[in-house]
Design an enzyme around this catalytic site. Structure first.
Site, mmCIF file in Angstrom:
data_model
loop_
_atom_site.group_PDB
_atom_site.id
_atom_site.type_symbol
_atom_site.label_atom_id
_atom_site.label_comp_id
_atom_site.label_asym_id
_atom_site.label_seq_id
_atom_site.Cartn_x
_atom_site.Cartn_y
_atom_site.Cartn_z
ATOM 1 C CE LYS A 2 -2.141 5.198 0.685
ATOM 2 N NZ LYS A 2 -2.347 4.857 2.099
ATOM 3 C CG ASP A 31 -1.666 1.270 1.430
ATOM 4 O OD1 ASP A 31 -2.557 1.560 0.610
ATOM 5 O OD2 ASP A 31 -1.362 2.002 2.400
#
Lengths: 364, 364
Positions: free
Chosen positions: B230, B226
């Site tokens: 980003k 995750d």
């Protein structure tokens, strides 16, 4: 159905610290992404202006030299407005001055269809009447004329735009708190540090002045008015009806005895014990002193002055001359949305102005 | 000369945690500032869709109930694109899903003249090829179709818009560093606190799961992907050519022995000593452990993993599940521009999506 502008003309007033950085950044933007849409048609400093009656563009590359060589006496503000409102294309004025007179003319610019971008706090932190006149003269969403003033608080940091986004998307801002002055940040970070002991207050002020962190007369920073102006702007954007930056409690750090005196810095050491006492009392509570502005939206209260903070608090942990601004909102809950960074300086201020211009160019 | 859209139609795909907040916020915005310009013409969840062949608007007030009562089997993605591209007005699709298939269809939506807003990271952190396809299909500045994805990093915080502003105004971003995962923030803030001692690693993970701070399978947070996604988005926006979120070093906190095992949480305590050792070593250096992502733009390097920080560092001082992201740039100098706050949650994520919609409505 409204149409989109094919060309946009820019008028730049003021080419000092911020203004000259802006012109340089604009020239560099135009070079890296040439846009036939954009042209500079007016450039002025306090005693010199450059423009052509036929609105011919001023070459961006050496605009400041051209102004130096070929500039002439600037027209009156009303003549500028007249000249710009007759331009064949839509016009955006970039006001890089701190002039009260120009600020008071924003409604007239807007009524002439001219958009405004400025880092100048004066128009938005003056009388509520001027604020209302300005914002009742802007056009409907996305159509202009526009007023953008990101750099009026926190220089190029996304403070104004973030607050506007919070409000527009329907969040409820409950509290805004922060260190809004680079000068005050620098002074208190060194006077009341987290680790170790700071020097005397007067020595901190003198050092700040030597390093160029203060206004020519440091009293213009120490009286708290700069912070009060920024707080006025944020409060109004958040929906508070603030009459003026002097209509709420603002603590001045200028000893009353020295407010009119010509030897301010020489006599400041006489008053060191007052600030010493504040620091000592905070220290006994294991806290540090900072100069903050805060808005309590629920109670509709604003205040500016010294407060004590736990050493682990983000406001206590500031460095250099950084600003920090926290938005407490319903959606963000217990912990605020916080933005920290340089809140002063020619290049970062000009960047906020240029960012505003890019946002207007997308809509105009 | 292009004209401005008189009306804009919205299609919303996905009405889960973020999507339902978005529909509520949109309804509330429409009520507080009625705009004849805006109408909802398509609303769908995974197994149900609501729309009218004649593009008649769906009442915003009770759109979710209408979907529940009158929804039918959703069309295929290509049928959705076909339907929306024939709409009489300009269309903005709000993709509130985390669907890979929809993400891969963004270029087709854009080619049909349909703008896209999404908090979905997948399209921007997948293959470089998909990224290039998407951004070569957007229209010229200010004309659309648009792609906005503020909430793909840091939820509603102004992260994407700030980075875009820095780049567009010509600043040079040198380094980006931060805590990008609310789950990782919560875990390390409690496991390796500034004051006092944290519990065991497995206990922290279990507590985070109980409080709803992790994915159903916590390994989906602990594997670091995750954060890598980003970082991939920010790196690409800053001009780095990142092939994929697995093309740079990403430290996974899932012990290899437990990567495929069905009793992950039961067996996690067996591996507590590894994390304990990390914490002890950091502690000996008077530091704390945090899980960060960082981009070195000069060296063109990205990495994700555990790092140690001085206790006075803003990253060490995080609380709760807050994110923090720092932009180091040429204009900001030694101290970065830093943004901190909630980086997850339905309402703050939906707010970023709604903010994007408002920005597009100003331009379209």
């Amino acid at each position: 159905m409204s149409t989109r502008a094919e060309k946009v003309s820019i008028a730049v007033i003021g080419a000092g610290g911020v203004g000259s950085c802006f012109v340089t950044q604009l020239a560099s933007l135009a070079k890296s992404r040439p846009s036939p849409k954009l042209s500079l048609i007016y450039l002025a400093i306090i005693d010199r202006a450059l423009y052509h009656q036929d609105y011919a563009p001023i070459p961006l590359d050496n605009a400041l030299e051209e102004l130096d060589n070929f500039g002439f006496e600037p027209p009156s503000i009303s003549d500028i407005i007249h000249f710009l409102s007759k331009a064949p294309h839509k016009v955006v004025v970039v006001d890089n001055t701190s002039s009260q007179a120009i600020a008071e003319s924003y409604p007239a610019f807007l009524k002439g269809g001219i958009s405004i971008i400025t880092p100048n706090k004066k128009a938005f932190s003056g009388s509520k009447e001027l604020w209302d006149q300005i914002f009742s003269s802007v056009g409907p969403q996305g159509q202009g004329p526009f007023v953008y003033h990101e750099s009026s608080v926190g220089a190029g940091m996304p403070i104004i735009s973030t607050l506007n986004d919070l409000v527009e998307t329907g969040d409820r801002v409950t509290r805004i708190e922060g260190v809004f002055s680079g000068t005050m940040s620098f002074l208190f970070n060194s006077f009341s540090p987290i680790n170790g002991e700071g020097g005397s207050w007067s020595a901190s002020v003198m050092r700040a002045k030597q390093l160029g962190y203060t206004e020519p007369d440091p009293r213009d920073d120490l009286n708290g008015l700069d912070v009060a102006r920024k707080l006025t702007i944020l409060g109004r954007l958040a929906g508070m009806s603030i009459e003026s930056p002097t209509s709420f409690p603002v603590q001045s750090l200028v000893p009353q005895e020295l407010s009119g005196c010509s030897e301010f810095l020489d006599r400041l050491p006489e008053f060191d014990d007052r600030m010493d006492k504040e620091r000592q009392e905070a220290s006994k509570a294991n806290k540090v002193v900072r100069f903050v502005g805060s808005l309590d939206l629920a109670a509709q209260k604003a205040k500016v002055g010294m407060e004590w903070f736990e050493k682990s608090h983000p406001i206590a942990g500031l460095e250099g001359s950084d600003n920090i601004i926290s938005f407490y909102t319903e959606r963000y809950g217990r912990l605020p949305l916080t933005i920290r960074g340089a809140g002063a300086g020619g290049d970062v201020t000009a960047m906020g102005v240029l960012g505003d211009l890019i946002k207007i160019l997308r809509q105009i």
